[in-house]
Design a protein around this motif. Structure first.
Motif, PDB file in Angstrom:
ATOM      1  N   PRO A  66      25.198 -69.251  75.041  1.00 40.63           N
ATOM      2  CA  PRO A  66      24.326 -68.900  73.704  1.00 40.63           C
ATOM      3  C   PRO A  66      23.178 -69.602  73.507  1.00 40.63           C
ATOM      4  O   PRO A  66      22.388 -69.223  72.888  1.00 40.63           O
ATOM      5  CB  PRO A  66      25.423 -69.079  72.888  1.00 40.63           C
ATOM      6  CG  PRO A  66      26.604 -69.852  73.501  1.00 40.63           C
ATOM      7  CD  PRO A  66      26.353 -69.877  74.732  1.00 40.63           C
ATOM      8  N   MET A  67      23.121 -70.808  73.938  1.00 40.10           N
ATOM      9  CA  MET A  67      21.909 -71.676  73.675  1.00 40.10           C
ATOM     10  C   MET A  67      21.079 -71.490  74.609  1.00 40.10           C
ATOM     11  O   MET A  67      19.832 -72.175  74.738  1.00 40.10           O
ATOM     12  CB  MET A  67      22.129 -72.937  73.517  1.00 40.10           C
ATOM     13  CG  MET A  67      23.029 -73.137  72.361  1.00 40.10           C
ATOM     14  SD  MET A  67      22.878 -74.795  71.593  1.00 40.10           S
ATOM     15  CE  MET A  67      21.271 -75.348  71.414  1.00 40.10           C
ATOM     16  N   TYR A  68      20.971 -70.907  75.785  1.00 42.30           N
ATOM     17  CA  TYR A  68      20.095 -70.955  77.062  1.00 42.30           C
ATOM     18  C   TYR A  68      19.337 -69.682  77.123  1.00 42.30           C
ATOM     19  O   TYR A  68      19.259 -69.177  78.439  1.00 42.30           O
ATOM     20  CB  TYR A  68      20.783 -71.395  78.192  1.00 42.30           C
ATOM     21  CG  TYR A  68      21.192 -72.730  78.077  1.00 42.30           C
ATOM     22  CD1 TYR A  68      20.491 -73.942  77.960  1.00 42.30           C
ATOM     23  CD2 TYR A  68      22.822 -72.801  77.944  1.00 42.30           C
ATOM     24  CE1 TYR A  68      21.124 -74.922  77.936  1.00 42.30           C
ATOM     25  CE2 TYR A  68      23.387 -74.110  77.771  1.00 42.30           C
ATOM     26  CZ  TYR A  68      22.564 -75.201  77.611  1.00 42.30           C
ATOM     27  OH  TYR A  68      23.050 -76.398  77.415  1.00 42.30           O
ATOM     28  N   GLY A  69      19.186 -68.612  76.266  1.00 43.64           N
ATOM     29  CA  GLY A  69      18.394 -67.441  76.466  1.00 43.64           C
ATOM     30  C   GLY A  69      19.401 -66.263  76.942  1.00 43.64           C
ATOM     31  O   GLY A  69      18.888 -65.222  76.630  1.00 43.64           O
ATOM     32  N   GLY A  70      20.583 -66.571  76.753  1.00 42.32           N
ATOM     33  CA  GLY A  70      21.685 -65.545  77.066  1.00 42.32           C
ATOM     34  C   GLY A  70      22.333 -65.376  75.817  1.00 42.32           C
ATOM     35  O   GLY A  70      23.596 -64.661  76.001  1.00 42.32           O
ATOM     36  N   ALA A  71      21.833 -65.503  74.696  1.00 41.53           N
ATOM     37  CA  ALA A  71      22.735 -65.660  73.667  1.00 41.53           C
ATOM     38  C   ALA A  71      23.216 -63.981  73.062  1.00 41.53           C
ATOM     39  O   ALA A  71      24.382 -63.918  72.666  1.00 41.53           O
ATOM     40  CB  ALA A  71      21.935 -66.053  72.284  1.00 41.53           C
ATOM     41  N   MET A  72      22.155 -63.246  73.146  1.00 44.84           N
ATOM     42  CA  MET A  72      22.585 -61.840  72.703  1.00 44.84           C
ATOM     43  C   MET A  72      23.555 -61.273  73.616  1.00 44.84           C
ATOM     44  O   MET A  72      24.548 -60.562  73.295  1.00 44.84           O
ATOM     45  CB  MET A  72      21.220 -60.897  72.654  1.00 44.84           C
ATOM     46  CG  MET A  72      21.390 -59.476  72.271  1.00 44.84           C
ATOM     47  SD  MET A  72      20.015 -58.514  72.528  1.00 44.84           S
ATOM     48  CE  MET A  72      19.587 -58.469  73.913  1.00 44.84           C
ATOM     49  N   PHE A  73      23.512 -61.335  74.913  1.00 42.62           N
ATOM     50  CA  PHE A  73      24.357 -60.780  76.073  1.00 42.62           C
ATOM     51  C   PHE A  73      25.759 -61.301  75.918  1.00 42.62           C
ATOM     52  O   PHE A  73      26.873 -60.912  75.958  1.00 42.62           O
ATOM     53  CB  PHE A  73      23.793 -60.625  77.359  1.00 42.62           C
ATOM     54  CG  PHE A  73      22.689 -59.951  77.638  1.00 42.62           C
ATOM     55  CD1 PHE A  73      22.690 -58.604  77.239  1.00 42.62           C
ATOM     56  CD2 PHE A  73      21.486 -60.434  77.728  1.00 42.62           C
ATOM     57  CE1 PHE A  73      21.710 -57.753  77.470  1.00 42.62           C
ATOM     58  CE2 PHE A  73      20.301 -59.915  77.957  1.00 42.62           C
ATOM     59  CZ  PHE A  73      20.539 -58.126  77.954  1.00 42.62           C
ATOM     60  N   TRP A  74      25.872 -62.732  75.717  1.00 42.94           N
ATOM     61  CA  TRP A  74      26.832 -63.809  75.555  1.00 42.94           C
ATOM     62  C   TRP A  74      27.675 -63.249  74.569  1.00 42.94           C
ATOM     63  O   TRP A  74      28.979 -63.095  74.451  1.00 42.94           O
ATOM     64  CB  TRP A  74      26.442 -65.014  75.672  1.00 42.94           C
ATOM     65  CG  TRP A  74      27.775 -65.796  75.878  1.00 42.94           C
ATOM     66  CD1 TRP A  74      28.336 -66.407  76.865  1.00 42.94           C
ATOM     67  CD2 TRP A  74      28.447 -66.642  74.884  1.00 42.94           C
ATOM     68  NE1 TRP A  74      29.455 -67.100  76.729  1.00 42.94           N
ATOM     69  CE2 TRP A  74      29.536 -67.384  75.120  1.00 42.94           C
ATOM     70  CE3 TRP A  74      28.566 -66.670  73.561  1.00 42.94           C
ATOM     71  CZ2 TRP A  74      30.417 -67.876  74.578  1.00 42.94           C
ATOM     72  CZ3 TRP A  74      29.519 -66.968  72.688  1.00 42.94           C
ATOM     73  CH2 TRP A  74      30.338 -67.897  73.111  1.00 42.94           C
ATOM     74  N   LEU A  75      27.150 -63.201  73.008  1.00 40.47           N
ATOM     75  CA  LEU A  75      27.704 -62.851  72.096  1.00 40.47           C
ATOM     76  C   LEU A  75      28.240 -61.328  72.129  1.00 40.47           C
ATOM     77  O   LEU A  75      29.199 -61.139  71.706  1.00 40.47           O
ATOM     78  CB  LEU A  75      26.693 -63.233  70.798  1.00 40.47           C
ATOM     79  CG  LEU A  75      27.251 -62.727  69.600  1.00 40.47           C
ATOM     80  CD1 LEU A  75      28.342 -63.700  69.307  1.00 40.47           C
ATOM     81  CD2 LEU A  75      26.227 -62.958  68.494  1.00 40.47           C
ATOM     82  N   ALA A  76      27.381 -60.321  72.400  1.00 36.66           N
ATOM     83  CA  ALA A  76      27.971 -58.959  72.681  1.00 36.66           C
ATOM     84  C   ALA A  76      29.082 -59.043  73.517  1.00 36.66           C
ATOM     85  O   ALA A  76      29.923 -58.433  73.343  1.00 36.66           O
ATOM     86  CB  ALA A  76      26.958 -58.214  73.271  1.00 36.66           C
ATOM     87  N   ALA A  77      29.073 -59.769  74.683  1.00 39.84           N
ATOM     88  CA  ALA A  77      30.387 -59.805  75.558  1.00 39.84           C
ATOM     89  C   ALA A  77      31.530 -60.302  74.760  1.00 39.84           C
ATOM     90  O   ALA A  77      32.748 -59.927  74.921  1.00 39.84           O
ATOM     91  CB  ALA A  77      30.000 -60.500  76.746  1.00 39.84           C
ATOM     92  N   MET A  78      31.433 -61.383  74.145  1.00 41.37           N
ATOM     93  CA  MET A  78      32.480 -62.040  73.308  1.00 41.37           C
ATOM     94  C   MET A  78      32.955 -61.040  72.515  1.00 41.37           C
ATOM     95  O   MET A  78      34.105 -61.165  72.039  1.00 41.37           O
ATOM     96  CB  MET A  78      31.943 -63.495  72.914  1.00 41.37           C
ATOM     97  CG  MET A  78      33.058 -64.518  72.573  1.00 41.37           C
ATOM     98  SD  MET A  78      33.970 -64.845  74.121  1.00 41.37           S
ATOM     99  CE  MET A  78      35.631 -64.890  73.212  1.00 41.37           C
ATOM    100  N   VAL A  79      31.989 -60.320  71.634  1.00 43.82           N
ATOM    101  CA  VAL A  79      32.408 -59.326  70.531  1.00 43.82           C
ATOM    102  C   VAL A  79      33.462 -58.389  71.131  1.00 43.82           C
ATOM    103  O   VAL A  79      34.492 -57.971  70.572  1.00 43.82           O
ATOM    104  CB  VAL A  79      31.436 -59.087  69.627  1.00 43.82           C
ATOM    105  CG1 VAL A  79      31.863 -57.916  68.733  1.00 43.82           C
ATOM    106  CG2 VAL A  79      30.820 -59.977  69.050  1.00 43.82           C
ATOM    107  N   ALA A  80      33.039 -57.870  72.280  1.00 42.89           N
ATOM    108  CA  ALA A  80      33.576 -56.658  72.802  1.00 42.89           C
ATOM    109  C   ALA A  80      35.048 -57.261  73.561  1.00 42.89           C
ATOM    110  O   ALA A  80      36.130 -56.417  73.235  1.00 42.89           O
ATOM    111  CB  ALA A  80      32.621 -56.127  74.298  1.00 42.89           C
TER     112      ALA A  80
END
Length: 102
Positions: A66-80
């Motif tokens: 989440p802190m290295y530029g992949g926050a949007m994808f990481w968060l979406a994956a975690m929510v899913a």
């Protein structure tokens, strides 16, 4: 101030490491369930959830966190993945008899 930055980095790292088994568990659980249980529970099809949890696990693996530029994808994956675990999994287990199924 430097100590807080290092602590923040360690917390994010721990979250990323903890997310991988959660994503793997969600995918394995979806694989092991009957296909008709998903639609009987009023959820998306088994193939849809296999795709959602599979892509979620893939994104959890490849994004740097989440802190290295992949926050949007990481968060979406975690929510899913978490939606599957807290919403779909209990409904599917209940349709199949309600017993403890991993």
């Amino acid at each position: 101030m430097e100590l807080l930055y290092v602590l923040d980095q360690w917390i994010i790292f721990a979250l990323k490491i903890a997310a991988l088994p959660v994503g793997g568990y969600a995918l394995l659980h979806a694989v092991r369930q009957r296909a008709d249980a998903f639609t009987a529970a009023g959820k998306l099809t088994k193939n849809a959830w296999l795709g959602i949890t599979g892509v979620g696990l893939f994104l959890l693996i490849i994004t740097p966190g989440p802190m290295y530029g992949g926050a949007m994808f990481w968060l979406a994956a975690m929510v899913a993945v978490l939606v599957y675990i807290v919403d779909v999994k209990p409904a599917v287990v209940e349709v199949q008899g309600g017993g403890p199924r991993w």
